[in-house]
Write a protein that holds these residues in place. Structure first.
Motif, PDB file in Angstrom:
ATOM      1  N   LEU A  44       1.116  -1.371   0.273  1.00 34.93           N
ATOM      2  CA  LEU A  44       0.003   0.021  -0.110  1.00 34.93           C
ATOM      3  C   LEU A  44       0.601   1.383  -0.048  1.00 34.93           C
ATOM      4  O   LEU A  44       0.754   2.622  -1.117  1.00 34.93           O
ATOM      5  CB  LEU A  44      -0.795   0.538   1.312  1.00 34.93           C
ATOM      6  N   VAL A  45       1.844   1.568   0.635  1.00 38.62           N
ATOM      7  CA  VAL A  45       2.911   2.224   1.056  1.00 38.62           C
ATOM      8  C   VAL A  45       3.743   2.249  -0.641  1.00 38.62           C
ATOM      9  O   VAL A  45       3.367   3.555  -1.161  1.00 38.62           O
ATOM     10  CB  VAL A  45       3.875   2.308   1.376  1.00 38.62           C
ATOM     11  N   GLU A  46       3.677   1.710  -1.206  1.00 39.70           N
ATOM     12  CA  GLU A  46       4.174   1.554  -2.862  1.00 39.70           C
ATOM     13  C   GLU A  46       2.992   2.248  -3.628  1.00 39.70           C
ATOM     14  O   GLU A  46       3.748   3.205  -4.986  1.00 39.70           O
ATOM     15  CB  GLU A  46       4.293   0.471  -3.529  1.00 39.70           C
ATOM     16  N   ALA A  47       2.003   2.300  -3.595  1.00 35.43           N
ATOM     17  CA  ALA A  47       0.557   2.856  -4.638  1.00 35.43           C
ATOM     18  C   ALA A  47       0.428   3.665  -4.253  1.00 35.43           C
ATOM     19  O   ALA A  47       0.075   4.252  -4.787  1.00 35.43           O
ATOM     20  CB  ALA A  47      -0.588   1.600  -4.138  1.00 35.43           C
ATOM     21  N   ALA A  48       0.415   3.931  -3.118  1.00 34.87           N
ATOM     22  CA  ALA A  48       0.828   5.546  -3.018  1.00 34.87           C
ATOM     23  C   ALA A  48       1.675   6.372  -3.415  1.00 34.87           C
ATOM     24  O   ALA A  48       1.342   7.526  -4.049  1.00 34.87           O
ATOM     25  CB  ALA A  48       0.555   6.042  -1.231  1.00 34.87           C
ATOM     26  N   THR A  49       2.407   5.733  -3.098  1.00 37.04           N
ATOM     27  CA  THR A  49       4.136   6.191  -3.966  1.00 37.04           C
ATOM     28  C   THR A  49       3.875   6.199  -5.480  1.00 37.04           C
ATOM     29  O   THR A  49       4.708   7.296  -5.956  1.00 37.04           O
ATOM     30  CB  THR A  49       5.634   6.078  -3.376  1.00 37.04           C
ATOM     31  N   CYS A  50       3.220   5.561  -5.523  1.00 39.26           N
ATOM     32  CA  CYS A  50       3.111   5.728  -7.149  1.00 39.26           C
ATOM     33  C   CYS A  50       2.510   6.926  -7.949  1.00 39.26           C
ATOM     34  O   CYS A  50       1.851   7.444  -9.240  1.00 39.26           O
ATOM     35  CB  CYS A  50       2.295   4.105  -7.951  1.00 39.26           C
ATOM     36  N   ARG A  51       1.094   7.278  -7.291  1.00 35.04           N
ATOM     37  CA  ARG A  51       1.118   8.107  -7.321  1.00 35.04           C
ATOM     38  C   ARG A  51       1.871  10.010  -7.573  1.00 35.04           C
ATOM     39  O   ARG A  51       1.316  10.923  -7.530  1.00 35.04           O
ATOM     40  CB  ARG A  51      -0.785   8.548  -6.110  1.00 35.04           C
ATOM     41  N   LEU A  52       2.893   9.365  -6.249  1.00 36.89           N
ATOM     42  CA  LEU A  52       2.810  10.988  -5.661  1.00 36.89           C
ATOM     43  C   LEU A  52       4.180  11.057  -6.830  1.00 36.89           C
ATOM     44  O   LEU A  52       4.835  12.000  -7.271  1.00 36.89           O
ATOM     45  CB  LEU A  52       3.604  10.306  -4.962  1.00 36.89           C
ATOM     46  N   THR A  53       5.068  10.103  -7.791  1.00 36.95           N
ATOM     47  CA  THR A  53       5.775   9.819  -8.332  1.00 36.95           C
ATOM     48  C   THR A  53       4.593   9.330  -9.865  1.00 36.95           C
ATOM     49  O   THR A  53       4.266   9.922 -10.682  1.00 36.95           O
ATOM     50  CB  THR A  53       6.794   9.342  -8.449  1.00 36.95           C
TER      51      THR A  53
END
Length: 411
Positions: free
Chosen positions: A244-253
């Motif tokens: 889920l952290v990775e999914a959120a950072t995929c929205r950031l970047t």
């Protein structure tokens, strides 16, 4: 009324509570130190990289330290998050997909999330415009979670539950860790796959645990609030389950880049040091909050939380009852600030908010609510919300001016 004597009396009454806060600061600092030792933080981690931000050793270790402190599987601490709202939005857009439902379980969300969800505004890519459904459980008349309604609220399409820890601009108690744990238990009992997401803004280090330690799948917050220790210049974080952290950072970047990108721009030392200072700064803010509550209750104003009530965040609300008192209070706080004391806060529109706001915050980091600040929406019953504070003694000095300003506005 002699404000100096009023404050001295309040300080004496609060000494046992202050001592308890110091004990909790020690416990939380021990948790931070253990994470620093475990991950062998050294001066070489203070160096940063530029450009894409690939292979930034300091950033990678900071993420690991932060995850351990938060009791989470993974974390991403990034200066590219422009605010807590941005970190929350990345988390929501990272997890939710068209046709999913998000359920807010602590009443209406904070004002800045209304346009993210699609309750206000249009044409900017809100969750609603992407076909994501929104539902909320209103609080009871007593301002508490509607536990019976929550026990049957989760459906097959409820992909994510939003748990807002802080009171925001509402007149309710902020959620304790025990409340968050109970919410998660009730949600998972109905659907184990529903993601329990906590808006952790203003709540870090207020208790001896964070929401990840009691089952939260994902949480997000701002670094110019509690975990930045008043010295981090910008940024936010997400923490929780690694996927889920990775999914959120995929929205950031971007998909495919995720958490591997993001230059730290020579901020690593401040990010590490801010985390180290955070428990102490939160303790000082909590002492200031108790003092504000004690003094203004003695003056006859409704306060939330009450002076001796446990805290769920670093926000203290006072119901002042008039626009004149709200503006006068904020003006006094601004005049007692180390930066911009000569400025006069006036009500004005603010991006992301529905009402005009009056904001006092003469802070070293622009907009930092980890440093002492006060603000409120210009709408009845004219509640001022005090946040943060690097020294409770600074809060005490500012309160002398605020008491005088409110009394002047009453005449």
């Amino acid at each position: 009324m002699d404000s100096s004597k009023l404050l001295q009396t309040a300080e004496q009454i609060l000494l046992p509570i202050f001592s308890g806060i110091d004990a909790q600061v020690k416990q939380n600092l021990g948790r931070v130190l253990q994470a620093f030792r475990h991950h062998r933080v050294g001066v070489h981690h203070f160096a940063g990289v530029t450009g894409y931000g690939h292979d930034d050793l300091g950033r990678q270790v900071l993420d690991q330290v932060f995850a351990e402190v938060m009791g989470a599987e993974a974390a991403a601490v990034r200066v590219q998050f422009v605010s807590g709202t941005h970190a929350i939005a990345c988390a929501l857009f990272g997890v939710l997909r068209p046709g999913d439902e998000m359920l807010a379980v602590a009443g209406a969300p904070y004002d800045t999330l209304e346009e993210v969800i699609g309750l206000r505004g249009s044409g900017q890519g809100s969750l609603r415009e992407f076909g994501i459904h929104y539902r909320q459980l209103d609080l009871t008349t007593a301002g508490t979670i509607n536990w019976p309604a929550l026990a049957t609220a989760i459906t097959d399409r409820t992909r994510l539950v939003l748990i807002q820890r802080s009171c925001g601009y509402s007149w309710r108690s902020s959620l304790a860790i025990a409340d968050i744990e109970k919410i998660i238990h009730l949600v998972k009992k109905q659907n184990p796959d529903t993601v329990c997401f906590v808006d952790n803004c203003y709540g870090e280090f207020v208790a001896d645990q964070e929401p990840s330690s009691v089952g939260a799948d994902l949480l997000a917050g701002s670094l110019i609030k509690n975990p930045g220790g008043t010295i981090v210049a910008a940024g936010g974080y997400v923490a929780g389950r690694a996927d889920l952290v990775e999914a959120a950072t995929c929205r950031l970047t971007a998909p495919g880049i995720g958490s591997s990108g993001g230059a730290t721009l020579d901020q690593n030392r401040l990010l590490f040091q801010g985390l180290f200072l955070a428990p102490q700064m939160v303790g000082e803010a909590m002492k200031g909050n108790y003092l504000v509550a004690q003094v203004f209750q003695q003056l006859g104003y409704p306060v939330n939380p009450l002076p001796t009530a446990p805290r769920g965040d670093v926000i203290q609300a006072i119901q002042l009852g008039s626009a004149e008192k709200l503006c006068g209070f904020c003006r006094a706080i601004q005049q007692s600030s180390p930066v911009g004391s000569y400025l006069d806060p006036v009500p004005a529109p603010m991006p992301g908010y529905d009402s005009q706001l009056v904001m006092a915050g003469g802070t070293f980091i622009d907009g930092s609510t980890a440093e002492f600040s006060a603000d409120g929406p210009l709408r009845p019953p004219y509640i001022v919300f005090c946040q943060g504070g690097t020294h409770w003694t600074h809060v005490a000095l500012a309160l002398e001016a605020a008491i005088a300003a409110v009394e002047t506005a009453s005449n």
